[in-house]
Motif scaffolding. Structure first.
Motif, mmCIF file in Angstrom:
data_model
loop_
_atom_site.group_PDB
_atom_site.id
_atom_site.type_symbol
_atom_site.label_atom_id
_atom_site.label_comp_id
_atom_site.label_asym_id
_atom_site.label_seq_id
_atom_site.Cartn_x
_atom_site.Cartn_y
_atom_site.Cartn_z
ATOM 1 N N SER A 85 0.847 -1.201 0.000
ATOM 2 C CA SER A 85 0.000 0.000 0.000
ATOM 3 C C SER A 85 0.880 1.248 0.000
ATOM 4 O O SER A 85 1.626 1.492 0.956
ATOM 5 C CB SER A 85 -0.903 -0.001 1.232
ATOM 6 O OG SER A 85 -1.678 1.183 1.289
ATOM 7 N N VAL A 86 0.803 2.035 -1.074
ATOM 8 C CA VAL A 86 1.570 3.282 -1.168
ATOM 9 C C VAL A 86 0.729 4.346 -1.850
ATOM 10 O O VAL A 86 -0.120 4.041 -2.688
ATOM 11 C CB VAL A 86 2.892 3.108 -1.964
ATOM 12 C CG1 VAL A 86 3.900 2.294 -1.204
ATOM 13 C CG2 VAL A 86 2.646 2.519 -3.339
ATOM 14 N N ASP A 87 0.963 5.591 -1.450
ATOM 15 C CA ASP A 87 0.391 6.733 -2.155
ATOM 16 C C ASP A 87 1.406 7.213 -3.178
ATOM 17 O O ASP A 87 2.544 7.526 -2.824
ATOM 18 C CB ASP A 87 0.075 7.872 -1.180
ATOM 19 C CG ASP A 87 -1.227 7.638 -0.426
ATOM 20 O OD1 ASP A 87 -1.972 6.728 -0.809
ATOM 21 O OD2 ASP A 87 -1.468 8.352 0.557
ATOM 22 N N VAL A 88 0.984 7.259 -4.435
ATOM 23 C CA VAL A 88 1.882 7.659 -5.528
ATOM 24 C C VAL A 88 1.352 8.943 -6.149
ATOM 25 O O VAL A 88 0.198 8.999 -6.588
ATOM 26 C CB VAL A 88 1.974 6.560 -6.610
ATOM 27 C CG1 VAL A 88 2.978 6.974 -7.692
ATOM 28 C CG2 VAL A 88 2.367 5.224 -5.992
ATOM 29 N N ALA A 89 2.189 9.981 -6.178
ATOM 30 C CA ALA A 89 1.826 11.257 -6.790
ATOM 31 C C ALA A 89 2.817 11.571 -7.895
ATOM 32 O O ALA A 89 3.890 10.964 -7.976
ATOM 33 C CB ALA A 89 1.824 12.368 -5.745
ATOM 34 N N HIS A 90 2.457 12.521 -8.736
ATOM 35 C CA HIS A 90 3.412 12.920 -9.763
ATOM 36 C C HIS A 90 3.316 14.413 -10.029
ATOM 37 O O HIS A 90 2.373 15.083 -9.617
ATOM 38 C CB HIS A 90 3.221 12.106 -11.044
ATOM 39 C CG HIS A 90 2.030 12.458 -11.865
ATOM 40 N ND1 HIS A 90 0.781 11.902 -11.666
ATOM 41 C CD2 HIS A 90 1.871 13.312 -12.934
ATOM 42 C CE1 HIS A 90 -0.068 12.383 -12.548
ATOM 43 N NE2 HIS A 90 0.567 13.244 -13.342
ATOM 44 N N VAL A 91 4.338 14.925 -10.696
ATOM 45 C CA VAL A 91 4.435 16.340 -11.050
ATOM 46 C C VAL A 91 4.517 16.437 -12.569
ATOM 47 O O VAL A 91 5.314 15.724 -13.196
ATOM 48 C CB VAL A 91 5.668 17.006 -10.408
ATOM 49 C CG1 VAL A 91 5.781 18.458 -10.844
ATOM 50 C CG2 VAL A 91 5.596 16.906 -8.888
ATOM 51 N N GLU A 92 3.713 17.314 -13.138
ATOM 52 C CA GLU A 92 3.717 17.480 -14.587
ATOM 53 C C GLU A 92 3.605 18.963 -14.944
ATOM 54 O O GLU A 92 3.527 19.820 -14.069
ATOM 55 C CB GLU A 92 2.567 16.687 -15.211
ATOM 56 C CG GLU A 92 1.182 17.159 -14.806
ATOM 57 C CD GLU A 92 0.070 16.281 -15.379
ATOM 58 O OE1 GLU A 92 0.303 15.072 -15.553
ATOM 59 O OE2 GLU A 92 -1.009 16.822 -15.650
ATOM 60 N N GLY A 93 3.597 19.239 -16.234
ATOM 61 C CA GLY A 93 3.499 20.609 -16.718
ATOM 62 C C GLY A 93 4.715 21.053 -17.500
ATOM 63 O O GLY A 93 4.687 22.056 -18.217
ATOM 64 N N PRO A 119 2.993 25.687 -16.961
ATOM 65 C CA PRO A 119 2.222 25.091 -15.868
ATOM 66 C C PRO A 119 3.114 24.199 -15.010
ATOM 67 O O PRO A 119 4.066 23.579 -15.501
ATOM 68 C CB PRO A 119 1.148 24.271 -16.585
ATOM 69 C CG PRO A 119 1.711 23.987 -17.926
ATOM 70 C CD PRO A 119 2.601 25.150 -18.278
ATOM 71 N N HIS A 120 2.833 24.181 -13.722
ATOM 72 C CA HIS A 120 3.574 23.337 -12.781
ATOM 73 C C HIS A 120 2.502 22.733 -11.875
ATOM 74 O O HIS A 120 1.901 23.436 -11.058
ATOM 75 C CB HIS A 120 4.562 24.202 -11.995
ATOM 76 C CG HIS A 120 5.464 23.432 -11.077
ATOM 77 N ND1 HIS A 120 6.497 24.021 -10.391
ATOM 78 C CD2 HIS A 120 5.495 22.123 -10.706
ATOM 79 C CE1 HIS A 120 7.126 23.122 -9.658
ATOM 80 N NE2 HIS A 120 6.525 21.961 -9.835
ATOM 81 N N ILE A 121 2.241 21.448 -12.038
ATOM 82 C CA ILE A 121 1.058 20.842 -11.433
ATOM 83 C C ILE A 121 1.459 19.621 -10.605
ATOM 84 O O ILE A 121 2.132 18.706 -11.106
ATOM 85 C CB ILE A 121 0.048 20.410 -12.518
ATOM 86 C CG1 ILE A 121 -0.307 21.611 -13.406
ATOM 87 C CG2 ILE A 121 -1.208 19.817 -11.886
ATOM 88 C CD1 ILE A 121 -0.993 21.221 -14.699
ATOM 89 N N ALA A 122 1.044 19.636 -9.342
ATOM 90 C CA ALA A 122 1.180 18.466 -8.476
ATOM 91 C C ALA A 122 -0.105 17.657 -8.580
ATOM 92 O O ALA A 122 -1.195 18.178 -8.343
ATOM 93 C CB ALA A 122 1.426 18.899 -7.035
#
Length: 566
Positions: A107-115, A419-422
């Motif tokens: 179980s992990v929370d995975v986030a990413h950054v795009e833009g 754009p810089h988006i979390a």
């Protein structure tokens, strides 16, 4: 806000680095964060071609292999992972990581950054009509936002190399966006550890002084709340962390005293290094300034087609043999390629006791927009001369079909245009605002050099007897940082190794723009040599297309060194 130092390790300096490093770092000792840098200018071209073949690709696939082996271990140890392995497709990588975690039952929370991906807007932003890839270098605040919201793993696209370290430090300490000295300290630490084992003895001028370099450990930055840090490595690992290994990495791929990042400009002239115990180096005194208004953009395009062959010239009359094959080959080409370049490497020795050491290499490189001109036409012309040219005709390998080559071009856009988006694990998207306080990036005047050293009696010897060097590529330019270890050596170096002297020692630079920057705190001079790499690494303009050996060539050149310094 935390007060204890945060331990941030790095397990990758490039796409293709040691696959076992993630496990080694997690098993080797305590960490709070583990980071990885997978992206270089050439890597972005490779990933762009991957994405062109399959829109679902464009990220560093080895990152998934590493996670498959270590994800459960990282969760058990409470280590969060931040990496720019997302490349041109961070969203797809985040999804792949979630699928992997589900498959492993972790179980992990995975986030990413795009833009950062601007390819669809390239023409609108003045970045060219149709680049294969156009990626702005984002900063650390998207990473910090993801971590603040509970992410265990954050993957990004094209952020600056140091940002994967700055983001965790900023989140850990709750820094404000105007805490410039602290942020700059984290950038310095990030720049030191971003290239992995280059900070622990890899590619190090004085490598013979390291007891065990068979398997150097990867570096760790213990960053304090004020941004100062201690650079170290896991106990019992190979390599070395010393003031010299850290100095070498600080000089890697820099220009002047101002080192810009999207969140802060690091004043490299403020960095002070000191030994803090075995395999421990303290980085302190770091000052920061507001970042520039613009973001750098990595632009990769297809430049055309390239082919090459190398003729082996053995024994006597090397120059005459080279001239014969050169004139023959060029006369056999019915259409001259757009670019045709000859280089004679005089690797031969007189009265040699082996055939190889009696031989020189004549390299021929051709480039053209038409693959047929550098393919069938060129290859046939080279092969057909096999029985009609110089005595002893042979080559290292017959030329084949022309291959696509890429070109790198730096671009710049206003940060407000990017754009810089979390993107959080639940899909929530948070816009990261650009810096509100900025400062035009202007070169600093060099400090006054130290008093010149009375040379006394001198000895003709290689510069590398007393000086170390580290060199690397920046688009079509290269840098060579040179440092010495004592104050007396610094007084000599600052007055001896001028731009004019560099041109004498490295004749390839004679007609190129060269600038020199003094960094007294590091007892170093840094040279930026423009255009030496043509149109970037993939263009392969010279024998060493990434300029990695340029510093060692400089160290091998003979100069008059005061005898007492030796």
């Amino acid at each position: 806000m935390q007060s204890a130092a945060v331990r941030i390790g790095n397990c990758s300096g490039f796409y293709g680095d040691r696959i076992a490093a993630m496990r080694e770092m997690l098993e080797g000792g305590e960490l709070d964060y583990l980071t990885g840098d997978y992206l270089a200018e050439l890597t972005m071209l490779i990933l762009a071609r991957d994405r062109a073949r399959d829109p679902g690709l464009g990220y560093a696939k080895t990152f998934l292999r590493q996670l498959e082996d270590t994800l459960g271990l990282a969760v058990d140890k409470g280590v969060k992972i931040v990496a720019n392995a997302g490349g041109l497709n961070p969203g797809a990588l985040a999804t792949a990581v979630r699928d992997l975690a589900d498959r492993l039952g972790v179980s992990v929370d995975v986030a990413h950054v795009e833009g950062d991906d601007l390819v669809a807007r390239a023409a609108e932003l003045g970045l060219g009509a149709a680049p294969l890839a156009a990626n702005a270098y984002l900063g650390a605040w998207g990473i910090a936002e993801c971590l603040d919201s509970g992410a265990d793993i954050v993957v990004t696209g094209r952020v600056t190399d140091a940002s994967v370290i700055v983001g965790p430090a900023a989140a850990h300490f709750g820094w404000a966006r105007t805490d410039y000295d602290a942020l700059a300290g984290a950038v310095a630490a990030g720049h030191i550890i971003e290239c992995g084992t280059q900070a622990t003895g890899g590619n190090f001028s004085f490598f013979t002084e390291i007891a065990d370099l068979r398997h150097p450990g990867f570096p760790i930055a213990e960053i304090a709340s004020d941004g100062s840090s201690v650079i170290t490595k896991q106990p019992g690992t190979g390599g070395l962390v010393s003031v010299d290994t850290v100095t070498a990495q600080l000089l890697y791929e820099i220009a002047g005293a101002r080192y810009p990042n999207p969140d802060v400009t690091l004043r490299l002239d403020s960095v002070a290094l000191s030994a803090a115990g075995p395999d421990r180096v303290r980085v302190s005194g770091v000052r920061g300034e507001p970042p520039p208004q613009t973001l750098k953009v990595s632009l990769n395009s297809i430049g055309g087609f390239r082919n090459a062959t190398s003729f082996v010239l053995t024994g006597l009359d090397i120059d005459a043999k080279a001239e014969l094959i050169r004139s023959q080959l060029e006369s056999h080409l019915t259409v001259r390629p757009a670019e045709l370049q000859w280089t004679l490497a005089r690797t031969d020795h007189p009265d040699a006791d082996t055939e190889e050491t009696a031989s020189a290499l004549l390299h021929c490189v051709v480039r053209d927009p038409d693959p047929k001109i550098v393919g069938r036409q060129f290859s046939s012309a080279a092969v057909e001369l096999a029985l009609a040219s110089y005595p002893g005709f042979t080559s290292t390998a017959p030329p084949g079909d022309g291959q696509v080559y890429g070109v790198f071009t730096p671009g710049y856009v206003d940060a407000t245009e990017v754009p810089h988006i979390a993107v959080h694990a639940d899909g929530t998207r948070v816009d990261i605002a650009p810096a509100t306080e900025t400062r035009v990036l202007a070169p600093l005047d060099d400090p006054a050099p130290p008093e010149p050293l009375d040379p006394g009696r001198t000895v003709r010897a290689p510069l590398g007897r007393i000086a170390g060097a580290r060199s690397g590529d920046k688009g079509g330019s290269a840098n060579v940082g040179v440092w010495v270890r004592t104050q007396s050596e610094w007084h000599w170096l600052a007055h001896t190794l001028t731009v004019q002297k560099l041109r004498e020692l490295l004749p390839e630079t004679a007609d190129l723009p060269v600038t020199r920057h003094l960094l007294p705190n590091l007892r170093a001079v840094n040279f930026v040599i423009e255009d030496i790499l043509g149109r970037g690494v993939a263009y392969q303009a010279r024998f060493d297309p990434q300029a990695k050996g340029l510093g060692e060539w400089l160290r091998s050149r003979y100069v008059d060194i005061p005898e007492r310094l030796l």
